[in-house]
Scaffold this motif. Structure first.
Motif, short mmCIF file in Angstrom:
data_model
loop_
_atom_site.label_atom_id
_atom_site.label_comp_id
_atom_site.label_asym_id
_atom_site.label_seq_id
_atom_site.Cartn_x
_atom_site.Cartn_y
_atom_site.Cartn_z
N THR A 362 8.81 4.41 -6.13
CA THR A 362 9.07 3.00 -5.85
C THR A 362 8.78 2.75 -4.38
O THR A 362 8.90 3.66 -3.55
CB THR A 362 10.53 2.63 -6.15
N MET A 363 8.42 1.52 -4.06
CA MET A 363 8.08 1.18 -2.67
C MET A 363 8.67 -0.19 -2.37
O MET A 363 8.75 -1.05 -3.25
CB MET A 363 6.57 1.14 -2.51
N MET A 364 9.11 -0.37 -1.13
CA MET A 364 9.65 -1.66 -0.73
C MET A 364 9.15 -2.05 0.64
O MET A 364 8.99 -1.19 1.51
CB MET A 364 11.17 -1.60 -0.70
N ALA A 365 8.93 -3.35 0.83
CA ALA A 365 8.50 -3.86 2.13
C ALA A 365 9.01 -5.28 2.27
O ALA A 365 9.24 -5.96 1.28
CB ALA A 365 6.98 -3.83 2.23
N PRO A 366 9.21 -5.72 3.51
CA PRO A 366 9.58 -7.13 3.69
C PRO A 366 8.35 -8.01 3.47
O PRO A 366 7.23 -7.50 3.49
CB PRO A 366 10.03 -7.19 5.15
N ASN A 367 8.54 -9.30 3.23
CA ASN A 367 7.37 -10.17 3.09
C ASN A 367 7.34 -11.32 4.10
O ASN A 367 6.52 -12.22 4.00
CB ASN A 367 7.24 -10.69 1.66
N ASN A 368 8.21 -11.27 5.07
CA ASN A 368 8.11 -12.31 6.11
C ASN A 368 8.59 -11.79 7.46
O ASN A 368 9.02 -12.55 8.30
CB ASN A 368 8.92 -13.55 5.72
N ARG A 369 8.51 -10.47 7.65
CA ARG A 369 8.98 -9.95 8.92
C ARG A 369 7.81 -9.57 9.84
O ARG A 369 7.77 -9.98 10.98
CB ARG A 369 9.88 -8.72 8.67
N TYR A 370 6.87 -8.78 9.33
CA TYR A 370 5.74 -8.36 10.13
C TYR A 370 4.49 -9.08 9.66
O TYR A 370 4.45 -9.59 8.55
CB TYR A 370 5.55 -6.83 10.04
N VAL A 371 3.48 -9.11 10.51
CA VAL A 371 2.25 -9.80 10.13
C VAL A 371 1.66 -9.15 8.88
O VAL A 371 1.43 -7.94 8.85
CB VAL A 371 1.23 -9.73 11.30
N ASN A 372 1.45 -9.96 7.84
CA ASN A 372 0.85 -9.49 6.58
C ASN A 372 1.60 -8.33 5.93
O ASN A 372 1.00 -7.54 5.20
CB ASN A 372 -0.61 -9.06 6.80
N ASP A 373 2.89 -8.22 6.16
CA ASP A 373 3.62 -7.05 5.67
C ASP A 373 3.46 -6.79 4.16
O ASP A 373 3.20 -5.66 3.75
CB ASP A 373 5.11 -7.12 6.06
N ALA A 374 3.59 -7.85 3.36
CA ALA A 374 3.51 -7.65 1.91
C ALA A 374 2.11 -7.20 1.50
O ALA A 374 1.94 -6.32 0.65
CB ALA A 374 3.90 -8.92 1.18
N LYS A 375 1.09 -7.79 2.14
CA LYS A 375 -0.29 -7.42 1.80
C LYS A 375 -0.59 -5.98 2.18
O LYS A 375 -1.30 -5.27 1.48
CB LYS A 375 -1.27 -8.34 2.53
N ILE A 376 -0.04 -5.56 3.33
CA ILE A 376 -0.25 -4.18 3.76
C ILE A 376 0.35 -3.22 2.74
O ILE A 376 -0.27 -2.23 2.35
CB ILE A 376 0.40 -3.95 5.14
N ALA A 377 1.54 -3.55 2.27
CA ALA A 377 2.20 -2.70 1.28
C ALA A 377 1.36 -2.60 0.01
O ALA A 377 1.20 -1.52 -0.57
CB ALA A 377 3.59 -3.23 0.97
N GLN A 378 0.78 -3.73 -0.40
CA GLN A 378 -0.07 -3.71 -1.59
C GLN A 378 -1.28 -2.81 -1.38
O GLN A 378 -1.67 -2.04 -2.26
CB GLN A 378 -0.57 -5.13 -1.91
N ALA A 379 -1.87 -2.91 -0.18
CA ALA A 379 -3.04 -2.10 0.12
C ALA A 379 -2.68 -0.62 0.08
O ALA A 379 -3.41 0.20 -0.49
CB ALA A 379 -3.61 -2.48 1.48
N VAL A 380 -1.53 -0.28 0.68
CA VAL A 380 -1.12 1.13 0.69
C VAL A 380 -0.87 1.61 -0.74
O VAL A 380 -1.28 2.72 -1.12
CB VAL A 380 0.14 1.31 1.57
N ALA A 381 -0.25 0.75 -1.55
CA ALA A 381 0.00 1.12 -2.94
C ALA A 381 -1.32 1.39 -3.67
O ALA A 381 -1.44 2.37 -4.42
CB ALA A 381 0.77 0.02 -3.65
N ALA A 382 -2.32 0.55 -3.39
CA ALA A 382 -3.62 0.74 -4.03
C ALA A 382 -4.27 2.05 -3.58
O ALA A 382 -4.90 2.74 -4.37
CB ALA A 382 -4.52 -0.44 -3.71
N MET A 383 -4.09 2.38 -2.29
CA MET A 383 -4.68 3.62 -1.78
C MET A 383 -4.01 4.85 -2.40
O MET A 383 -4.66 5.86 -2.67
CB MET A 383 -4.55 3.67 -0.25
N LEU A 384 -2.69 4.73 -2.63
CA LEU A 384 -1.99 5.86 -3.23
C LEU A 384 -2.39 6.05 -4.69
O LEU A 384 -2.35 7.17 -5.23
CB LEU A 384 -0.48 5.66 -3.12
#
Lengths: 524, 348
Positions: A362-384
């Motif tokens: 499972t993975m969790m990330a904020p979606n309004n704290r860092y620039v593009n945080d949610a999108k970055i998490a999605q990208a990392v999930a795709a890479m994994l």
């Protein structure tokens, strides 16, 4: 010939040009209208340790020393300092400085301020190493630390002497004027007397904060020519940019990455960007996932993440890809550590560790704290996913995210960290040290990574006053964390500001994101 | 009448009770206010002290009872972020929102009545068709987008040059399609102080310009609805026997349309309108965010972001109250203009 499209635009155009003419002829004052995404929560600079408060501190107070753009120290209210012995530093204070209230600035104010900092819930941890402060004479202070402490000057950037006479006594309600109240209406949260370039003249929280130049400001060498500042919080990105482009404000920060090109292309405004010092990273929780205990699996994940790609495409170049915690300029920064994207190597490592078929996390990330945080998490999930690691991703608003973060509810969690001391050891103490609820070490170590040898190394480094030797130790720390893939670094978030072209912001900006507005020059 | 009011008062209290319970029940999902109050390097022990001080560790029912006891005395607690009683915070933000809603209502009335009436009288005219077409578009564009487009057009300005600028007609067409910009893009400017915490934008022309774009954006949601409502009602009235009779009697068309027909058209419109204006207060959240209009909507959104629970609860209670009041007023007005409606429901 200009034909206005509607009656509306015509009337408005007329009013606006009339309004625009007025100040140009009537005003001798130079006013800076600025818009930030948030305003300081209080006028008490010891109430919260946040960007907004530090910004206010630099406007209305002066630190003993401050950082330059190259992360060097610059004397402010302290004109000189010398290490008397391993645990004592003597600082000479500037003479002839006055507070806004008219009181003279003396060593007693510095002593008083540091003692108050040691009471503040937010600052107490940073000032923990300081054992004692004494006024030697009216313009000399001695700071004694409990043990040899190499970061005393870093701390001094947080010491903004407050007017001890002004904050002494009790207010109308009978409460002490110097009390620090988190959730309350204290005297200090509404009144301010510092030595800084600007005095607060009006404050409507969330709406407007107005300043006027301190006529008796000591720094006569400063080129700053701003007489008034009106600061408006504009949290909506699009509106903040629109306010600048339409000429309603002269200076905005932060600039959202999506609007960088738009601002670059407009000739009436200028853009300044810098590589920042806030690291964005993922923790891999070794307690929740057995596989993460295997260094080969962690390394495999590190090899599978394409930091350059994220910085390039997702962040539109508005981030500096990272392979360690310390940004360039920090003591522990190791030049040779570069992102190691290599999918083949990653797959090979997974196979070696016996996880060829992958696993689920499972993975969790904020979606309004860092620039593009949610999108970055999605990208990392795709890479994994390419390592056959199936990711169940959940993103949350920051208000809800931190509670979950503290409870370590996901196997991989995102965090961004800026070192309050601008020092490598701070990253380690909070993010990668063995978690210890007693001392607070590893408070944000959601990976539960634990290497007692590194903790020992950092503890030693924190006693090492020979800065070159200390840097070596911290670089060794970064190298080990890299080799063991203790966490997944992504990038340092870049910083961006924009201003009207006659507002010369470039010389006053720095990576800590507190512009030295006292030195700001606005060309007429 | 009195019985009706008492019944309504009872309803109002019930609504307030339900709102307060719900907003208290969701507070655990709104996040931890402590996180917003302290810096990230503050140790857990310090947080715990603060949590204890704020009473956040108490069980739900205890927190609720404490709140209810104080609320009964019109004390809704202290806002975590403003460090002031929440009622004061809201009272300070209320005028901005009310002025925005007032300006919007004015715009809606000013535009919807003539357009609605015109398109009912001349349903087949091209202008009527154009109005109906635009109003469909208006309904389907989110207020957020309308606001951004308005800012781009009238605050920043657009200059386009698809036509050759060196020819007279080309420059003319380019000028026609370009906008100047110059409207304020955010905030209330420098409103005039009236009394207490009430600042007004209606006192000077310069301040009024700050109202233009936000009120147009906000009006864009309701305006199409009203145009269509007025048109439909008017069309129906124009088909009625008494209009036909009046025509047969030879009364001037102008008099028929604007005195006899319009009066009967407006009755249902007023009742619907009353309820909708209550709804407008809720819609201000989006508009105020885009224009950074320092009213209750913006305040509420910030409160959610910072998990300022006392402020969130108070806001919900007050907006609930506004709804209850407008609905009651609408019912009363309806009863006054149409006495056949029985308010108390008792057999006559």
């Amino acid at each position: 010939m200009i034909f206005r499209k509607t009656l509306l635009a015509a009337t408005i155009g007329a009013t606006m040009s009339a309004a625009a003419l007025l100040p140009a002829t009537a005003a001798a004052d130079t006013t800076l209208r600025m818009a930030y995404d948030a305003d300081p929560v209080s006028l008490d600079i010891h109430e919260q340790l946040s960007g907004g408060i530090l910004q206010l501190s630099h406007m209305s107070f002066d630190p003993l020393v401050r950082w330059t753009q190259d992360l060097e120290f610059e004397p402010r209210l302290a004109t000189g300092w010398e290490q008397v012995d391993d645990t004592t530093m003597r600082m000479t204070l500037r003479e002839g400085v006055e507070f806004h209230s008219g009181n003279a600035f003396t060593a007693d104010d510095v002593v008083w301020t540091i003692e108050r900092l040691k009471q503040s819930p937010d600052f107490k941890a940073i000032f923990e190493p300081v054992a004692e402060v004494t006024a030697v004479d009216s313009h000399t202070v001695e700071l004694t630390t409990k043990a040899p402490y190499p970061l005393l000057l870093n701390l001094a950037t947080y010491i903004f002497p407050m007017d001890s006479q002004y904050y002494s006594g009790t207010d109308a309600d009978g409460d002490p004027k110097d009390e620090i109240v988190k959730n309350g209406n204290s005297y200090a949260s509404r009144h301010l007397s510092g030595t800084g370039p600007f005095e607060v003249t009006e404050r409507q929280q969330g709406v407007r904060l107005a300043f006027e130049r301190n006529e008796n400001y000591w720094d006569e060498a400063s080129p700053g020519n701003v007489d008034k500042i009106v600061m408006t919080p504009i949290s909506e990105n699009a509106t903040r940019v629109a306010a600048l482009l339409s000429g309603d404000v002269d200076f905005i920060a932060p600039v959202p990455p999506n609007d960088l090109d738009r601002i670059r292309d407009d000739e009436d405004v200028q853009l300044v960007t810098m590589s920042g010092t806030r690291i964005i990273l993922f923790h891999m929780n070794q307690e929740r996932v057995e596989a993460f205990q295997d260094p080969r699996v962690r390394q495999a994940i590190a090899y599978a993440i394409n930091q350059e790609g994220i910085a390039d495409r997702l962040m539109k170049g508005f981030a500096t890809p990272a392979a360690q915690m310390s940004p360039a300029g920090y003591a522990g920064h190791v030049e040779s550590l570069a992102p190691r994207y290599d999918l083949e190597k990653a797959k090979q490592l997974m196979a070696e560790a016996g996880y060829e078929d992958g696993f689920s996390i499972t993975m969790m990330a904020p979606n309004n704290r860092y620039v593009n945080d949610a999108k970055i998490a999605q990208a990392v999930a795709a890479m994994l996913a390419r390592l056959n690691i199936t990711v169940d991703l959940k993103t949350l608003p920051k208000a809800q995210y931190w509670g979950e973060y503290d409870d370590r509810v996901a196997d991989m969690m995102m965090i961004g960290w800026h070192a309050d001391t601008e020092d490598t050891a701070n990253f380690h103490e909070y993010l990668t040290a063995c978690p210890d609820a007693e001392t607070g070490a590893g408070q944000y170590n959601a990976g539960n990574y634990c290497n007692p040898e590194l903790d020992k190394l950092v503890a030693e480094a924190n006693l090492e006053v020979d800065l070159a030797k200390r840097a070596e130790m911290l670089q060794q720390l970064e190298q080990t964390l890299y080799d063991e893939a203790a966490f997944i670094p992504l990038h340092w978030q870049d910083l961006a500001w924009a201003s009207a072209s006659n507002v010369d912001i470039e010389p006053i900006l720095n990576v800590m994101n507190f512009p030295y507005l006292g030195d700001l020059v606005i060309e007429e | 009448m009195i019985a009706f009011l008492i019944k309504r008062l009872y309803h109002a209290l019930l609504v307030m009770f339900v709102i307060s319970v719900i907003s208290f029940a969701i507070q655990d999902n709104l996040g931890d206010p402590i996180q917003q109050m302290v810096g990230q390097s503050v140790p857990e022990s310090e947080r715990e002290v603060l949590r204890e001080e704020l009473g956040l560790n108490d069980p739900f029912y205890l927190q609720y009872l404490r709140f209810a006891k104080n609320a009964a005395q019109f004390d809704f607690g202290y806002s975590y972020t403003f460090n002031e009683p929440t009622t004061e915070v809201i009272m300070r933000h209320l005028p901005a929102t009310l002025e925005l809603v007032a300006a919007t209502t004015f715009l809606i009335i000013l535009l919807s009545v003539p357009i609605g009436v015109y398109s009912a009288i001349k349903p087949r005219a091209w202008l009527s068709r154009a109005f109906m077409g635009v109003s469909i578009v208006g309904i389907s564009i989110p207020v957020f987008l309308t606001a951004i487009v308005l800012i781009q057009l009238f605050a920043i300005g657009v200059s386009v040059s698809p036509f050759p600028a060196d020819t007279g007609w080309g420059a003319w067409l380019n000028g026609l399609l370009s906008t100047e910009g110059g409207m304020p893009a955010y905030g209330r400017g420098d409103p005039t102080h009236v009394v207490g915490t009430w600042y007004t934008n209606f006192a000077s022309f310069e301040s009024l310009t700050y109202l233009v774009l936000p009120s147009i954006s906000l009006a864009s949601i309701m305006l199409p609805l009203f145009i269509r409502l007025i048109r439909a009602e008017m069309l129906e009235v124009l088909q009625s026997e008494y209009v036909k009779f009046a025509r047969a009697k030879g009364i001037s068309l102008r008099r028929i349309y604007f005195v006899h027909a319009l009066k009967n058209t407006m009755l249902p419109v007023i009742t619907v309108g009353g309820v909708q204006i209550g709804t407008l207060v809720a819609y201000t959240i989006l508009t105020e965010t885009v224009f950074q209009w320092p009213g209750m909507g913006l305040m509420f959104l910030n409160a959610i972001e910072r998990s300022d629970i006392p402020l969130i609860v108070t806001y919900l209670m007050i907006v609930g109250l506004i709804f209850v009041i407008t609905n009651t007023l609408v019912d009363l007005i309806y009863g006054l203009v149409n006495p056949t409606v029985k308010l108390t429901g008792k057999p006559a």
